[in-house]
Each structure stands twice: as C-alpha cells, then as structure tokens.
Design an enzyme around this catalytic site. Structure first.
Site, short mmCIF file in Angstrom:
data_model
loop_
_atom_site.label_atom_id
_atom_site.label_comp_id
_atom_site.label_asym_id
_atom_site.label_seq_id
_atom_site.Cartn_x
_atom_site.Cartn_y
_atom_site.Cartn_z
N ILE A 26 0.84 -1.20 0.00
CA ILE A 26 0.00 0.00 0.00
C ILE A 26 0.87 1.25 0.00
CG2 ILE A 26 -1.71 1.30 1.34
CD1 ILE A 26 -2.80 -1.45 2.27
N GLY A 27 2.02 1.18 0.69
CA GLY A 27 2.95 2.31 0.67
C GLY A 27 3.44 2.61 -0.73
N THR A 28 3.71 1.56 -1.51
CA THR A 28 4.14 1.75 -2.89
C THR A 28 3.05 2.42 -3.71
OG1 THR A 28 5.55 -0.21 -2.77
CG2 THR A 28 4.97 0.57 -4.96
N ASN B 9 17.99 3.11 8.16
CA ASN B 9 16.89 2.34 7.58
C ASN B 9 17.32 1.77 6.22
OD1 ASN B 9 14.44 1.25 6.86
ND2 ASN B 9 13.25 3.05 7.47
N TYR C 140 13.90 2.48 -2.01
CA TYR C 140 13.79 3.75 -2.72
C TYR C 140 14.74 3.80 -3.91
CZ TYR C 140 11.30 5.27 1.49
OH TYR C 140 10.41 5.39 2.53
#
Length: 323
Positions: A261-263, A289, A296
């Site tokens: 969902i983040g993508t 991180n 990314y």
C-alpha cells in the site's frame, strides 16, 4: 548588524538580481539559462494565477545599496509541530564579499520572517565543502542532523514511478481519497500525545476557508477501512527553478503493511507531481533504515546528497529574530 549593511525581503523588482546570484554563485554551478531561472523564481515567489507563493528571497545590501548577498527560501512543514518551516535553499555572496559579514544579519532577518509566519524552525543544508558555513552555523547555536538523508526522484524515473502498479492491490480493494477535516491524522497513527498541531492549525494549514492549503493529504482505504495516509506540499528548488513535490509524512497501519500500500501511495503522489509539472519528487529517510533506502533506490530514487540538514528552532529561533 554592521551599520553599513542592511537586509530586506525581495520584491517583484528584484527577480533578475535573485536569478543572477542563483545562476552565477551556486555550488555546484547552475546550468539553467538566466531567463529560465528568473521565470521560475517569479512564478513561484510572485504567482499571478492566485496560487500560494512557495518561494522568496532576502537581499543583503551594502552602504551604497548594492546587493552583496542573496538567500532564497521556500516553505516546508512539520507534521507533528503542525506548523510551517522556513528552509533556505540557496545562500551566496559576491566573490569579493565575506560570508561571515552577511551570515548573522541575513539569518536574523530570515528568523524574523519565520516567526512572523508562525514557523517552528529555520533550516538550511551544509556540505563537506562548506567549512565556513558550518563554523558560522555552530556560532549561532544551530544543530546538525546528519542521520537524515534526502531522497530525490527525477525524470524519467518520476514518470516510471507514477505508472508503477505491478503486484499492487486492485482498485476494488484500495481507494485513495483526499483527506477531509474529520480525518484525525494523529489519532490515525495512535500517537495523539506526540502531535502538537491544534485544531486551529489543522484548519489553517490543511483546510483553510480562504486560499490554497499549505499541505495536502490523501487517505488510503482498503475494503472500506482506513489503512494509511500520505501528506505532501510543494517546495521551491532554485537549482531547477521549479517546484518539487515534497512528501512530508507517509504512514501505513501495522496490520495493513506488507500489502504494498505504501508503494501505491508513493506512485499516486508521483502522478500528482507529474500532473502538476514538478521536476522532482523528494522526501527524507533515516540513514539506519537500510531496507527503505534499498527500496527507494530500486524505484529510481537518488539517496543522499552529501548535504547535512542544519536547523534553529524553538526559543533560539525567537531570540535570534529579536536580537
């Protein structure tokens, strides 16, 4: 401040002066034509279409009224403070002028602007080559945050990200909608005690009754349940002389993670950036991180600019403005 030095905020009449400083005194050098820099700065600092200005500049003048230094700034935002941030994007002097002479007067002026705008902090970046700027920053009590890395997605990777939908939840499962005043983002993240934004700030910056909002937010719903949100704003980048979409906050509820969902939200904002003529799309990530950094980079982001965020905030900001 030296009696022979004064600092003022730029007006329409100063657009060409600002453009010349950005063109001739940027590090690394700015390859854009002077006219393009001037047009871009004017469009974002003094828009004639009724949109909200996102850029500005301060000019330092000597006793003869000649401009010897320029600082270009843009508006950022702090989610948890619920207040704006004034971010210096470019600071330069004429080759024969000392940065030490203009830095504190310039910073005092910008701190005053920040306080007037109810900004929670004043920030700028320093690189390995900015030895004098680093020393001057320490003198005024600014602190560095080397753990935060910039992530920048530029064309053509920006277009690719805007179309990315491989393996993502189907539209029948996931709906992305604009946030509404009823959406409490602090409650959404189960951290209401950490958020300092008042309801008045939320209305002023997110849902103003008049004019454009400072920030915009979308909510992700899966099968009718809220599972995440993304908050962003437009900032000015003097190096491209255009606006950039800056992702301020992205959150997915724990139970909804690992469903990409983040993508989907990142891709959705990339499409907004493309549709609104942004040349870059950016956010920040903590240096520890590694998983996020690798993710990314795979989607076309350039992580780490070599610059370190430096800031003044709180009582120190108010004191600097009042000196």
């Amino acid at each position: 401040m030296s009696p022979s030095l004064s600092v003022r905020t730029a007006t329409h009449a100063d657009v060409e002066i600002v453009a010349k400083f950005v063109k001739n005194h940027s590090n690394p050098p700015n390859s854009l034509p002077l006219d393009a820099i001037a047009v871009g700065f004017k469009r974002n600092a003094f828009p004639d279409d009724g949109s909200r200005p996102i850029a500005g500049a301060a000019l330092a003048e000597d006793a003869n009224g000649s401009v010897i230094a320029v600082a270009v700034f843009t508006d950022w935002f702090s989610t948890w403070q619920g207040r704006p941030i004034l971010s210096i994007q470019h600071l330069s002097t004429l080759p024969n002028e000392s940065l030490k002479t203009v830095f504190k007067p310039m910073l005092k002026h910008l701190a005053g602007l920040a306080v007037e705008r109810r900004a929670t902090r004043l920030q700028w970046n320093t690189g390995p080559e900015d030895v004098e700027l680093k020393d001057l920053s320490k003198e005024v009590g600014a602190h560095e945050l080397p753990e935060w890395l910039d992530v920048v997605v530029s064309h053509p990777n920006l277009e690719s990200l805007s179309r990315r939908n491989d393996g993502l939840p189907s539209r029948t499962e996931l709906v992305i909608r604009p946030a509404e005043p009823r959406d409490e983002l602090a409650e959404f993240e189960n951290e209401p005690d950490q958020a300092k934004a008042s309801h008045e700030d939320t209305e002023l910056y997110h849902f103003p009754k008049v004019g454009a909002p400072v920030t915009e937010t979308v909510i992700a719903e899966r099968n009718g349940v809220e599972v995440g949100f993304a908050m962003w704003l437009f900032v000015y980048d003097p190096y491209t002389s255009s606006r950039s979409l800056y992702l301020e906050d992205l959150y997915i509820t724990p139970q909804a993670r690992k469903h990409r969902i983040g993508t989907q939200l990142l891709s959705h904002l990339a499409s907004i950036a493309v549709n609104r003529d942004c040349l870059t799309y950016r956010w920040q990530v903590l240096d520890w991180n590694k998983g996020a950094i690798g993710f990314y980079e795979k989607m076309g982001g350039k992580v780490g600019s070599g610059k370190i965020m430096t800031r003044i905030e709180g009582d120190l900001l108010v004191e600097l403005a009042a000196k």
